[in-house]
Design an enzyme around this catalytic site. Structure first.
Site, short mmCIF file in Angstrom:
data_model
loop_
_atom_site.label_atom_id
_atom_site.label_comp_id
_atom_site.label_asym_id
_atom_site.label_seq_id
_atom_site.Cartn_x
_atom_site.Cartn_y
_atom_site.Cartn_z
N THR A 41 0.86 -1.19 0.00
CA THR A 41 0.00 0.00 0.00
C THR A 41 0.89 1.23 0.00
O THR A 41 1.91 1.27 0.70
CB THR A 41 -0.93 0.01 1.23
OG1 THR A 41 -1.77 -1.13 1.15
CG2 THR A 41 -1.80 1.25 1.26
N PHE A 68 1.17 5.12 0.90
CA PHE A 68 0.58 6.14 1.77
C PHE A 68 1.18 7.49 1.42
O PHE A 68 2.36 7.57 1.09
CB PHE A 68 0.91 5.85 3.24
CG PHE A 68 0.26 4.61 3.78
CD1 PHE A 68 0.82 3.36 3.52
CD2 PHE A 68 -0.89 4.68 4.54
CE1 PHE A 68 0.23 2.20 4.02
CE2 PHE A 68 -1.49 3.52 5.04
CZ PHE A 68 -0.93 2.28 4.77
#
Ligand code: PEP
Ligand code: MN
Length: 631
Positions: free
Chosen positions: A529, A531
């Site tokens: 992921t 960020f």
């Protein structure tokens, strides 16, 4: 023996406990941990546990089974993180120590320091006192070498690790060095170890050529035993075996063994471990994959002319390539290579800014992946502020309740997190950085729950999407949406549910003291992921000389044929690389779209600035969301 203190014990109680240890003829050493604090009872005499069990503030008294006590995990559960200014050794970081075998002269040392510092290496190695097998070989420059190391530190800001060979040299080496190295041949030089126990400087203790792990840890214990010096770093550098194809045999087994038995950081030196330049990179990669907290590498501007250890010294190009590979490997084992320009600085409120706290807001409960990302970016000491929603994170940033916010924007399996794209457009925030995190999901339940008992799963929709293959194997489970991975663990804990499970990080399971029924349930291990770090207005997150190489912007085009093409053409014509394009509906304008674009470069680059100027002719709206160093 250790005395485990009750949580919330008073300082008077602690003093009384320490006094009674001294009265029994032993020395107390206080070790404060995240979960518990203990007083280690150090001394030769075998004491009765009953002596201390009844004292106020004492939770438990336990014998330590190992011959090394202060070095053992039994005594201190938390990893020791050795800190030298903003450089941290241990925990989730991979530290890089590199430099020549010996300090040979000013030119080669400063040249090495400058090359390595430009790559982001934080610790410079180089021996001024050299332990050489032959008395006729170069013995090192002595104090003159230390002075050159000091000059290299002043020039580059790198920290210095250098060897000390004799007890009477500890003082002088400690005057110049940030870390004192005890070489393999001196691992059991007990007078040297005792001298290093009296100083307040980290010690890098190399493993002896034929020392067992237990002997090595007892040497570490010598340094820790006074309670004055708690900063020992262990360094595996290869041991003597029957094998002669390499200088030594790298004992990579030692890494997990040490991590189990001791809280001390473990780094690996594949240069001395192999003795052959071309074997260094493969072993360095293997060491990081095995969980090492860093590597020590020998390199030289002209390895063939080195006064010592030329055959195992890397060129700077080889170091640079290896660092790139280590950066790719580290996240697989939940770590990050701590290069200088990527070192997380504490999030501080900007001097002229209006933020009242230095915290970093993230969405979710403690233990959320976003919190891990915040710590990855800002360091393990960062203050974090749990928030109920992504909107809440943006609001806190704009209101100045926090210095920074961190939110996910895309996942390799689940795709974009659209809400955050919309919020980026709505709020007056800037993207000041980004970080990528490998996401490993776990099936978490209350203690006593078995896989067969499960009927309900509480999961964040993104987490459920990332674990789709695993969930498909259990078609009877009903999936209930919760917008917080760690929060879903908290929910089933509070409910005391025995027929439910949650999907979250191992950190969340640990934080809420729950069981992991199955580890790694994401559909593909390549689950990352990205960020972004947000601030109100342009704010430097204090990341040193990080190179700004990414620009994010959002724009709207007119609704006519070729409009999007013409906007993209401006980047192509100027040779600006487009690395991402995402479209989102414009609120209140059905079937009209905003385009979110990421570019390679800095807004101040001539080509990027020119393209942005040209872009204005083809759009109805534009907002530059940030220009920042890419992860
Ligand atoms: C060194 O690091 O320069 C060195 C001499 O290593 P070791 O003590 O591991 O042989
Ligand atoms: Mn060497």
């Amino acid at each position: 023996m250790i005395i485990v203190l009750k949580t919330g014990h008073s300082s008077d109680e602690l003093v009384a406990i320490e006094e009674s240890v001294k009265r029994a003829g032993a020395s107390p050493v206080l070790i404060e941990g995240k979960e518990r604090s203990v007083v280690a009872v150090i001394g030769a005499a075998k004491l009765e546990t009953a002596l201390f069990e009844q004292l106020p503030g004492v939770a438990q008294v336990m014998r330590v089974s190992k011959p090394y006590k202060l070095a053992s995990r039994e005594v201190k559960h938390d990893d020791t993180i050795v800190r030298i200014g903003d450089v941290a050794i241990g925990g989730d970081q991979v530290v890089i120590m590199a430099g020549p075998c010996s300090v040979e002269n000013r030119k080669m040392l400063l040249e090495s320091a400058q090359h390595l510092s430009a790559m982001g290496v934080t610790i410079l190695r180089g021996g001024a006192y050299k332990p050489r097998t032959s008395p006729y070989a170069f013995q090192g420059m002595g104090e003159d070498g230390l002075k050159l190391l000091e000059e290299a530190r002043e020039l580059t800001g790198m920290k210095i690790v250098t060897e000390v060979m004799a007890p009477d040299k500890v003082e002088i080496v400690a005057k110049y060095a940030d870390i004192l190295q005890i070489g393999a041949r001196n691992m059991q030089n007990f007078d040297l170890l005792k001298e290093c126990a009296e100083i307040h400087k980290p010690v890098l203790l190399k493993r002896g050529l034929s020392a067992t792990i237990e002997e090595w840890l007892q040497s570490a214990e010598y340094i820790l035993s006074t309670g004055k010096n708690r900063d020992v770093i262990l360094c595996e550098r290869g041991i003597r075996t029957f094998e002669t194809a390499t200088r030594n045999t790298m004992d990579l087994n030692a890494i997990p063994v040490l991590h189990e038995r001791t809280h001390l950081p473990v780094i690996v030196d594949p240069s001395h471990g192999t003795g052959v330049r071309s074997y260094v990179a493969p072993l360095a990669m293997a060491a990081i994959a095995a969980g090492a907290d860093g590597v020590m590498l020998e390199c030289h501007p002209e390895p063939e002319k080195a006064l010592s250890d030329g055959p195992q010294s890397l060129t700077f190009d080889m170091v640079e390539r290896l660092l790139r590979d280590l950066e790719a490997i580290a996240p697989v084992v939940g770590k990050r290579v701590a290069l200088a320009h990527k070192i997380p600085a504490a999030a501080k409120p900007a001097k002229k800014g209006h933020a009242t706290s230095e915290a970093v807001a993230f969405q979710g409960e403690h233990g959320a992946f976003s919190e891990k990302a915040a710590r990855q970016f800002f360091g393990d000491k960062a203050k974090t502020s749990p928030s109920s929603s992504f909107r809440d994170v943006f609001e806190k940033v704009v209101a100045g309740d926090v210095a920074f916010g961190i939110v996910p924007v895309e996942n390799t399996l689940g795709g974009s997190i659209h809400q955050n794209y919309d919020l980026l457009c709505e709020f007056d925030v800037q993207i000041v950085g980004e970080t990528k995190l490998r996401v490993v999901h776990n099936l978490i339940a209350n203690k006593g729950t078995k896989l067969a008992d499960i009927k309900r799963i509480y999961a964040h929709p993104q987490a459920a999407a990332q674990c789709e293959r695993f969930l498909r194997q259990h078609p009877t489970w009903s999936i209930l949406q919760v917008y917080d991975t760690a929060g879903s663990v908290k929910m089933i804990k509070e409910e005391k549910a025995l027929d439910a499970a949650a999907i979250a990080s191992s950190a969340a399971a640990k934080h809420f003291d729950m069981d992991i029924l199955k580890e790694g349930i994401e559909s593909d291990p390549q689950n990352y992921t990205r960020f972004i770090v947000l601030a109100h207005g342009p704010r430097d997150p204090g990341r040193g000389p990080a190179k700004v190489d990414k620009v994010s912007l959002v724009y709207a085009t007119e609704n006519k044929p070729g409009a999007l093409f013409r906007t993209l053409e401006v980047f192509a014509k100027r040779g600006v690389n487009l690395c991402r394009l995402e479209s989102r509906p414009i609120p209140g304008k059905p079937f009209e779209y905003l385009f979110y674009v990421d570019l390679t470069g800095d807004v101040h680059d001539k080509s990027v600035a020119g393209a942005l100027k040209d872009l204005k002719e083809h759009i109805t709206f534009v907002k530059v969301l940030g220009s920042y160093p890419s992860a």
